[in-house]
Write an enzyme that holds these catalytic residues in place. Structure first.
Site, PDB file in Angstrom:
ATOM      1  N   TYR A   1       0.934  -1.361   0.185  1.00  0.00           N
ATOM      2  CA  TYR A   1      -0.003  -0.020  -0.087  1.00  0.00           C
ATOM      3  C   TYR A   1       0.800   1.188   0.191  1.00  0.00           C
ATOM      4  CZ  TYR A   1      -3.699  -3.529   1.665  1.00  0.00           C
ATOM      5  OH  TYR A   1      -4.425  -4.302   2.002  1.00  0.00           O
TER       6      TYR A   1
ATOM      7  N   HIS B   1       1.027 -11.502   1.382  1.00  0.00           N
ATOM      8  CA  HIS B   1      -0.161 -10.877   1.125  1.00  0.00           C
ATOM      9  C   HIS B   1      -0.866 -11.599  -0.193  1.00  0.00           C
ATOM     10  CE1 HIS B   1      -1.450  -6.269   0.002  1.00  0.00           C
ATOM     11  NE2 HIS B   1      -2.364  -7.225  -0.155  1.00  0.00           N
TER      12      HIS B   1
ATOM     13  N   SER C   1      -2.763 -14.290   3.055  1.00  0.00           N
ATOM     14  CA  SER C   1      -4.004 -13.368   2.336  1.00  0.00           C
ATOM     15  C   SER C   1      -4.131 -13.948   1.033  1.00  0.00           C
ATOM     16  CB  SER C   1      -3.712 -11.987   2.534  1.00  0.00           C
ATOM     17  OG  SER C   1      -4.598 -11.039   2.024  1.00  0.00           O
TER      18      SER C   1
ATOM     19  N   LEU D   1     -18.094  -4.493   1.326  1.00  0.00           N
ATOM     20  CA  LEU D   1     -19.208  -4.007   0.969  1.00  0.00           C
ATOM     21  C   LEU D   1     -19.517  -4.108  -0.498  1.00  0.00           C
ATOM     22  CD1 LEU D   1     -18.406  -0.598   2.851  1.00  0.00           C
ATOM     23  CD2 LEU D   1     -20.067  -2.327   3.597  1.00  0.00           C
TER      24      LEU D   1
END
Length: 298
Positions: A63, A119, A152, A203
């Site tokens: 990130y 990751h 992940s 979401l």
């Protein structure tokens, strides 16, 4: 958030059920960073999240914003021991694990992280490379500088590779998870091996993949509980015992998401959302790694 009890991991540590993610829209591209400059706006946003009640902060090397996360932790005034901090080593580039980890700690300005993740498995060209990386992760856990270790974006086949040689199994697998991407039997496989699940992009069905078959059900349940479609989307994850990660730069929305501690879906409602979600397939991330119709069941 008092009603959301933390999830106990198989190593005995606990993880808060809702976390604030610093990925995607919160990322800072290395080319845009000048020397040791800090994105003050991002720092302020993360401080806002901490003060709103988020104690679980999810970052990553990829990130590019570990300095901002570290500065926000300092500026928040919240004691380090009251926060749960996650970061991740690159999942697409083969890097020296110890060097990458120490660099992350330095950028964060921390002595330890609560959770350190691989990751993604895409850096590994062979099973041996993946197993060697996991051995590196176990050494970092042994050092005490990462309280827990996990993965992940791993599929069943990736988990099976590292479990063959692991001395300590991953405590968690953080995956894109929402009603339109339920990953077949993957979550059940996690449970079989006592691996927790953490959901990013929860979401999606209410935002990025709308309109869709769930719109009406989200609206109906939102009216019943006096909350938004986004709140229903988050609660669907939590009510399955899955850690949920969300993000926003809007203080009101940050506080709104915390309302998921104030209501609970019935088992029938959770099941109904799952069933309706099967009518549509949508993947928001890593589309370059999967075929369009790949639901990543294995």
């Amino acid at each position: 958030m008092d009603q959301l009890q933390p999830l106990k991991l198989h190593d005995g540590n606990e993880i808060p059920m809702i976390g604030y993610g610093l990925g995607t829209g919160r990322a800072v591209k290395s080319k845009s960073r000048k020397d040791d400059s800090i994105d003050k706006e991002l720092v302020d946003t993360v401080v806002m999240a901490i003060k709103a009640g988020y104690t679980h902060l999810d970052g990553a090397e990829a990130y590019g914003n570990e300095p901002e996360l570290g500065q926000a932790i300092k500026d928040s005034g919240v004691p380090r021991e009251n926060l749960y901090v996650t970061t991740k080593i690159s999942g697409t580039q083969a890097k020296d694990t110890k060097t990458a980890f120490e660099t992350s700690l330095k950028k964060l300005g921390l002595d330890y992280v609560d959770l350190y993740l691989i990751h993604a498995p895409f850096f590994a060209k062979t099973p041996d490379e993946l197993q060697a990386k996991w051995a590196d992760m176990e050494a970092i856990r042994e050092s005490g500088k990462a309280k827990s270790i996990g993965v992940s974006n791993f599929l069943q086949k990736d988990l099976e590779v590292i479990l063959k040689t692991a001395k300590v199994s991953p405590v968690i697998n953080q995956i894109e998870y929402h009603p339109y991407l339920q990953h077949g039997s993957l979550v059940d496989i996690h449970r079989k091996h006592n691996i927790a699940t953490s959901a990013y992009a929860p979401l999606t069905a209410a935002v990025k993949a709308s309109p869709g078959p769930l719109d009406g059900l989200y609206e109906k349940l939102g009216r019943k509980y006096g909350v938004t479609a986004g709140d229903i989307a988050l609660r669907w994850v939590v009510d399955q015992g899955i850690v949920v990660l969300t993000t926003s730069g809007n203080e009101h929305r940050m506080q709104s998401f915390l309302k998921i501690a104030q209501f609970k879906l019935t088992p029938k409602e959770v099941e109904e959302i799952s069933e309706v979600g099967q009518r549509k397939h949508f993947r928001g991330f890593w589309n370059d790694r999967f075929n369009e119709d790949d639901k990543s069941k294995s």
